[in-house]
Motif scaffolding. Structure first.
Motif, short mmCIF file in Angstrom:
data_model
loop_
_atom_site.label_atom_id
_atom_site.label_comp_id
_atom_site.label_asym_id
_atom_site.label_seq_id
_atom_site.Cartn_x
_atom_site.Cartn_y
_atom_site.Cartn_z
N LEU A 1 31.05 34.15 34.74
CA LEU A 1 30.14 34.16 33.61
C LEU A 1 30.59 35.11 32.51
O LEU A 1 30.08 35.06 31.40
N LEU A 2 31.56 35.99 32.82
CA LEU A 2 31.91 37.05 31.88
C LEU A 2 33.22 36.82 31.15
O LEU A 2 33.32 37.01 29.95
N GLY A 3 34.27 36.50 31.89
CA GLY A 3 35.57 36.32 31.25
C GLY A 3 36.17 37.62 30.74
O GLY A 3 36.94 37.61 29.78
N LEU A 4 35.83 38.76 31.37
CA LEU A 4 36.39 40.03 30.95
C LEU A 4 37.80 40.21 31.52
O LEU A 4 38.09 39.76 32.63
N PRO A 5 38.68 40.90 30.82
CA PRO A 5 40.04 41.11 31.33
C PRO A 5 40.07 42.20 32.39
O PRO A 5 39.18 43.05 32.45
N GLU A 6 41.11 42.18 33.20
CA GLU A 6 41.40 43.24 34.17
C GLU A 6 40.23 43.49 35.12
O GLU A 6 39.90 44.64 35.43
N VAL A 7 39.61 42.42 35.57
CA VAL A 7 38.54 42.52 36.56
C VAL A 7 39.03 41.88 37.86
O VAL A 7 39.39 40.70 37.87
N LYS A 8 39.08 42.65 38.93
CA LYS A 8 39.38 42.09 40.24
C LYS A 8 38.13 41.41 40.78
O LYS A 8 37.01 41.84 40.51
N THR A 9 38.32 40.35 41.58
CA THR A 9 37.18 39.58 42.05
C THR A 9 37.16 39.49 43.58
O THR A 9 38.19 39.59 44.24
N TYR A 10 35.94 39.28 44.11
CA TYR A 10 35.79 39.09 45.55
C TYR A 10 34.82 37.94 45.79
O TYR A 10 33.90 37.70 45.01
N ALA B 1 33.01 46.28 49.83
CA ALA B 1 33.45 47.57 50.37
C ALA B 1 34.91 47.52 50.78
O ALA B 1 35.68 48.46 50.52
N LEU B 2 35.32 46.44 51.41
CA LEU B 2 36.72 46.30 51.83
C LEU B 2 37.64 46.20 50.62
O LEU B 2 38.73 46.79 50.60
N ALA B 3 37.21 45.45 49.61
CA ALA B 3 38.01 45.33 48.39
C ALA B 3 38.15 46.68 47.69
O ALA B 3 39.25 47.06 47.26
N ALA B 4 37.03 47.41 47.59
CA ALA B 4 37.08 48.72 46.94
C ALA B 4 37.98 49.67 47.72
O ALA B 4 38.76 50.43 47.13
N ALA B 5 37.89 49.62 49.05
CA ALA B 5 38.74 50.49 49.87
C ALA B 5 40.21 50.20 49.63
O ALA B 5 41.03 51.12 49.52
#
Length: 434
Positions: A223-232, A276-280
């Motif tokens: 919904l955002l299309g922002l750059p440099e955003v990792k996704t899960y 949590a796993l992605a952030a870690a």
């Protein structure tokens, strides 16, 4: 829940002079140093700085004297009082104080926002990473300021940012100054204050825009299309939960080479654990330790909470409800075999769109099970639209369930917390049914 992080930072005192310097306020005679922040005069006690904040019906200034009489060290208010710091706007003063307290913390601040699943995700992150976090859902400016006042030094801390009006996210991100942001899902929420889905997306996305490190669910990112955003996401995104297996007792999935086990069922806890796993991984933490901590995850009541009474299995997911979290509940229920009963209450704060969203929820529920019990102002129209039973009280709902539910059946509870749907569990007979 975060017992290892409960030691208060008692070395720092909120002196009236420090607060006045931060806020441009005036110290009146009688004000003494404080070690606690409060905003409810009924909880005022010695050692507390009472912030007289504006409320929905009455302004806190009306209770400032009462707080002082109860022993508060000083009041932060916009009227001249003995033992007070007089400021222009107490709510702005609170944000300034909260920001100054946050700046004393030298670890990484990770903030969670989104329309649903914030508290679950916050708990998964805090417990998975081993970082302190506020108890429950203290996700507004007063709660955050109190948290930062007592926060011991640690590698990091996790906070939740909850909004229900325009520009509130800007205030909360200023206070918390997150260095790592996690955005859960985006959908209609608090429309009485936010107005529209477009406003929700714009306001919530501010969290990502001001944070150097960004992580978002695939649903939110789309919904955002922002750059440099990792996704899960489940089977999608930069970080994926694969081979997901839901059961009533918990969830199993694979994250890369790691097999993850959670003691909770459902989409929400799974996505929270995945965040949590992605952030870690993004923080360079050992994933094996995170997986081990998540296996012992403990969530506050009302979030995919499993209970068994007389052979009937209840899933209490009634802490809160909006269309996005309702959809997640239905996605989980569709994976479960057997006879399922859905007890569905009102979704609050949906403004002029409430009727439409409740009918859509009814249709979604009817795809899961014909055994539907609706409670609240839209119940009759929901039952007329898709079938099921409309009741006015929880007592009536219990009566319907007792007449029809059998041992081994699943009863799912979902509503906004203002409905108090969890009370159905206390009304349910305690004796074993045969």
């Amino acid at each position: 829940m975060h017992d290892t992080h409960q030691a208060l930072n008692r070395d720092f005192a909120l002196t009236p002079e420090w607060v006045a310097k931060l806020t441009g306020g005036t110290v009146h005679p009688g004000a003494k140093p404080a070690h606690e922040i409060g905003w409810d005069s009924r909880q005022a006690r010695p050692g507390m700085a009472f912030f007289a904040l504006p409320g929905a019906r009455v302004h806190g200034r009306e209770y400032a004297q009462q707080a002082l009489e109860a022993g508060a060290s000083f009041a932060v208010t916009d009227v001249p009082l003995y033992a007070s710091v007089q400021v222009g706007k107490p709510e702005h003063a609170l944000i300034a104080v909260g920001r100054a307290l946050r700046e004393r913390f030298r670890g990484t601040v990770l903030a969670v926002g989104g329309s649903s699943g914030k508290t679950t995700t916050k708990e998964c992150l805090a417990q998975g990473l081993g970082w302190p976090a506020p108890e429950g859902n203290l996700n507004n400016a007063p709660g955050l300021a109190r948290f930062f006042l007592h926060l011991p030094q640690a590698a990091g801390a996790v906070v939740e940012l909850g909004i229900d009006r325009l520009l509130e996210m800007a205030e909360l991100t200023y206070l918390a100054r997150p260095e790592f942001a996690v955005l859960t899902g985006l959908g209609v929420e608090h429309l009485d204050g936010l107005g529209s889905l477009e406003n929700v997306v714009r306001e919530e996305s501010w969290l990502l825009q001001v944070s150097p490190v960004r992580l978002a669910s695939t649903q939110a990112a789309a919904l955002l299309g922002l750059p440099e955003v990792k996704t899960y996401g489940l089977e999608q995104g930069d970080f994926q939960a694969q081979e997901v297996r839901f059961s009533l007792k918990g969830t199993r999935f694979r994250f890369g080479p790691h097999k993850v086990t959670l003691p909770y069922p459902g989409v929400g806890p799974t996505l929270g654990a995945l965040a949590a796993l992605a952030a870690a991984e993004m923080l360079g933490q050992p994933l094996g330790e995170v997986v081990e901590r998540l296996a012992g995850l403990s969530l506050p009541p009302g979030r995919m909470e499993r209970l068994e009474k007389g052979g009937v299995i209840f899933i209490n997911d009634a802490y809160n409800s909006n269309p996005l979290s309702f959809k997640a509940g239905m996605e989980f229920l569709r994976t479960q075999p057997g006879n399922k009963w859905l007890v569905l209450g009102r979704m609050a704060e949906l403004g002029d769109e409430a009727y439409q969203h409740h009918l859509e929820a009814a249709h979604m529920a009817a795809l899961v099970s014909p055994n539907l019990i609706f409670i609240g102002g839209f119940a009759k129209d929901q039952a007329t639209e898709v079938g099921g039973v409309a009741v006015e009280t929880l007592e009536e709902a219990v009566q319907v369930l007792q007449e029809r539910v059998r041992p081994g059946d699943l009863v799912y509870l979902k509503a906004s917390r203002s409905v108090g749907l969890e009370r159905l569990l206390t009304l349910w007979p305690q004796e074993e049914r045969t």
